[in-house]
Design an enzyme around this catalytic site. Sequence first.
Site, short mmCIF file in Angstrom:
data_model
loop_
_atom_site.label_atom_id
_atom_site.label_comp_id
_atom_site.label_asym_id
_atom_site.label_seq_id
_atom_site.Cartn_x
_atom_site.Cartn_y
_atom_site.Cartn_z
N ARG A 301 -5.87 -4.90 -4.53
CA ARG A 301 -5.31 -4.52 -5.36
C ARG A 301 -6.29 -4.54 -6.96
NH1 ARG A 301 0.29 -8.39 -5.64
NH2 ARG A 301 1.08 -7.04 -3.87
N TYR A 441 0.10 2.33 -2.65
CA TYR A 441 -0.46 1.50 -0.99
C TYR A 441 -1.02 0.24 -2.40
CZ TYR A 441 -5.45 3.75 -0.66
OH TYR A 441 -6.30 4.28 -1.26
N GLU A 442 -1.20 -1.17 -1.62
CA GLU A 442 -1.46 -2.29 -1.85
C GLU A 442 -0.34 -3.09 -2.69
OE1 GLU A 442 -3.31 -4.47 -0.76
OE2 GLU A 442 -4.97 -2.66 0.78
N GLY A 443 0.98 -2.72 -2.28
CA GLY A 443 1.77 -2.70 -3.28
C GLY A 443 2.34 -2.06 -4.46
N GLN A 448 3.90 -4.23 -8.51
CA GLN A 448 3.12 -4.91 -9.18
C GLN A 448 3.80 -5.25 -10.74
OE1 GLN A 448 -0.02 -5.63 -8.28
NE2 GLN A 448 0.43 -4.51 -6.53
#
Lengths: 589, 589
Positions: A301, A441-443, A448
């Site tokens: 992240r 992407y990555e959450g 977040q």
Amino acid sequence: MYKAPVDDISFTLKHVAGLKPALDSGAFGDLGEDLVDAILAEAGRFASEEVAPLYKIGDEHGAVLKDAAVTTPPGWRALYRNWIDGGWNALSGPEEFGGQGLPTMLGVAALEMWNSAAMAFGIGPTLTMGAVEALDKHASEALKAKYLAKLVSGEWMGTMNLTEPQAGSDLAALRSRAEPAGDGTYRIFGQKIFITYGEHDFTDNIIHLVLARLPDAPAGTRGISLFLVPKFLVNDDGSLGARNDVFCSGLEHKLGIHASPTCTMIYGDGFQGAAPGAIGWLIGEENKGLACMFTMMNNARLCVGMQGVAVAEAATQKAIAYANERRQGKASDYAGSGMAPIVHHPDVQRNLLTMTALTQIARAISYSCAHAIDLARVSAGDQAAHWRDRANLLTPLAKAFSTDVGVDVASLGVQVHGGMGFIEETGAAALYRDARIAPIYEGTNGIQAIDLVARKLPLGGGEHVHRYIAELKRIADEVRTSNLQGFGRTAETLDRALDDLTEATRFLQKLLADGRLDEAQAGATPYLRLISLAAGGAYLARGGLAEQNRIALCRFFAENLLGEVSALKDRVIDGAESLAAAGKTLISA
Amino acid sequence: MYKAPVDDISFTLKHVAGLKPALDSGAFGDLGEDLVDAILAEAGRFASEEVAPLYKIGDEHGAVLKDAAVTTPPGWRALYRNWIDGGWNALSGPEEFGGQGLPTMLGVAALEMWNSAAMAFGIGPTLTMGAVEALDKHASEALKAKYLAKLVSGEWMGTMNLTEPQAGSDLAALRSRAEPAGDGTYRIFGQKIFITYGEHDFTDNIIHLVLARLPDAPAGTRGISLFLVPKFLVNDDGSLGARNDVFCSGLEHKLGIHASPTCTMIYGDGFQGAAPGAIGWLIGEENKGLACMFTMMNNARLCVGMQGVAVAEAATQKAIAYANERRQGKASDYAGSGMAPIVHHPDVQRNLLTMTALTQIARAISYSCAHAIDLARVSAGDQAAHWRDRANLLTPLAKAFSTDVGVDVASLGVQVHGGMGFIEETGAAALYRDARIAPIYEGTNGIQAIDLVARKLPLGGGEHVHRYIAELKRIADEVRTSNLQGFGRTAETLDRALDDLTEATRFLQKLLADGRLDEAQAGATPYLRLISLAAGGAYLARGGLAEQNRIALCRFFAENLLGEVSALKDRVIDGAESLAAAGKTLISA
């Protein structure tokens, strides 16, 4: 063309995020500021001179799939080999396996530069480093011995295989399965999508980390295990053995980062006549795969946050250069002949200053997150816990705020270019395209924000975030008492912003305490932006305190952009009820 | 797939922008609300069923140039022919030349739908209508007789040729030249860039309107004349004659609207062995070309604003549909089995409501601008002047605010789609690409903001804008006294926003009066957003007063988004000094 802003990066590391405490800890041997600068300069040279020139062909050519093999754009394989030969992949890898064990701060600073030069290039090694971290923390000694050194050097690359068509943000819905083969290995079956660098020609082997369910595993996220699945099996002497039963069945046709292959991966379908079942090895404990994966996700992240910083930096540089070249109209402060460079027009200046300030803020937040990771690593006891909390608090800011900034700044960059901005040859449009993936992407950034509110505000019994705000308050105090010229109303607006932040924070903490989770979630996104802007204002002020020529930008931010914070606070505190009422109207019958 | 929101459009025309006064004027014959609805329904059907299905092939295939001829994507020529056969090009054209002379309000409502279905399609006829307007107002009877009927029907298309490499926003730098041939015609020489639909296969002839300088013309903008240059000369019987010396030498490779050919046009270079010099006819007076061009530019600015509305509408529809289909995670208010549709998550609702509210506001502002144009046309004396001022005031809002909204909403649309948003097949990314041109062409949004502040705030001796604000204030009063449920704090926040608007307006007017133009320009962009949000809040409230089911969205906007206005006011009033100080640092030595 991108030119790595080594001085800005070095300044932010040293004077804003705080490099010295990490160096002074002794954990990094005799690494001093001079050596850090030398490494940054060399990384900057490589990024500017080696990576950036291949950006355009990467964007235009893209990755190509044929017969389950992916070819990267012309010149990209050689670029990657040069890059690992320079030792860049090993920069912050564990020394035990050949890494240089350098601070995360230095790692993310370099990462910013690779991503500014070509985001489609920078994303690949990010995944390898995530795999290194997960293996280093959770894998057996045998797996480490076999795989880690080559992943650290970059000789092989790693991937993260989480997403399935029905399981994106919600991994509970994951269906890929793993069957014990009875010999300590497993056979993996399933389809994974959106796998970055899932297949490519950079390296001879690719090490996939794959989430799957064991037979009889509990439903939901508590029944997910993590497996290592190499593209080629590895013999005991380290040489490559048989091709494993995993292959790339498709590449996505994406808006941006075209050179980065986004793969659909098929596990256990009897590729090339193999007996079905991809051979895999368990990493960590059964059904604890998600915890292992989170190890790499937190780091990933921050790395994605660096992409936001990186693309914002590249867009800002390009726009400032263009605005100094392009001439249109007259400007009162331009004494030259003919039309004035458009950088003289106040409205253009507003765009460029907004871009510059947001970029610097995103960088400061992200480096501060890296700083916390480093200090957590070199500290012990309460100090270590404090810095772990800090890193956890700042990670969603680094990811979400920076990537939102990436999109907004890239969009302003197109605007500054006028009609040329919409033409692909200029390169401003490509940054606008590339930037758009990072908030997803990555959450997603929404995830977040919810993570920040639901999991990070409660840290340290709810007091950690207030300690952070108190630290930021002290910066406002320093500005007030500094007697430095040019800060204008910085101290005053910053104070007010931090008061707003405190109020919004306590409000959300109260909602959490009362179990009013929907209302807390409704305020999550404005809250994330609120804390990021307020922290960013403080970081800019810290920069201004350290270097006179940075005060003007700090003041511009304080007097032009920081005012948004008050509206964000109102949105957090007063927005949920109307959101819920209107939200119902969106739901199809 | 896009479905024309005919009900929303009709509602906004009737109850927000005010269709009735135009109809009641009698200037549109027996056109009544029912006929308006029937026309909207049929336009909506054509847009949804005929245009929208060709969007994707248009984006993927694009326009192709070979041997100076441009081929539009498969199916697009037939689409255009069907569209003009349906009489859609003639909708608001002058009746004298076969047009239907319908209100501008109806014209822009239809235009919104063409652009939602495919912006690359909608932009072409916009330029034809601009040419119609310029010819109708300024050309000789002979030119009108020869060209207007076929431009009104769409049998031929028109273009606007302003930009040259060195002359974009600043037309004073224009170099193309026109030489009198002695027979009443001229020979045109020069290169024009960014010419939308400069060459294509939709029609047998293309009528270029070209800005050029006569010999010995004064320097700057006072030495520019406007010429009509047909692709094929037209015989007196209306048949096509010789090919003129103008051709397309290149197409731009653009970020979006790929099906719309963006041409470099070469005039007078001896194309295909012709004697050099494109044959042209003067429109209007010598050296008054810019005034003629501004006739069409004002209208074109509103039309580009409609593209912002259009792409925002398309993106919002797509995102709401996706959010109702896509399932991830649990939601407290979802009682069904399995994962909840993501539309149930508060953070997703926030994105969707923000998209919906901004789209509706941009539409309301743009239709209100069209309303003013219509009333200026059907009124006389002071009333006509009043409505002309109103149209002039709202044009930069319609153009700049709506197109900023287009970009922001399209970006949120990508976000709501998660990973799928970044994949081109979903279509969300294409809208994000298309949207990006609209804040740039027909005068960048920065230019619009400066136009608003420098030229529109002084209208009516500086009082017109305050009369407008007073009208908006009355809407807030109506909300306060309405006793309708569900408005929450709408009246209060709207009142405060309008007070902020008044304060910022008077501040800028004072700067103008004092000749402090740079400071006024520094505040222009935040001011344009401020007046647009405040007006938009009032328009949403007017909708809520008319229809109960619109109150929830109005309240969401008032309590979540309108708060930004206060920060914008501060930026207008307090931002210029720090901007100027920091702006200097951007200028290269």
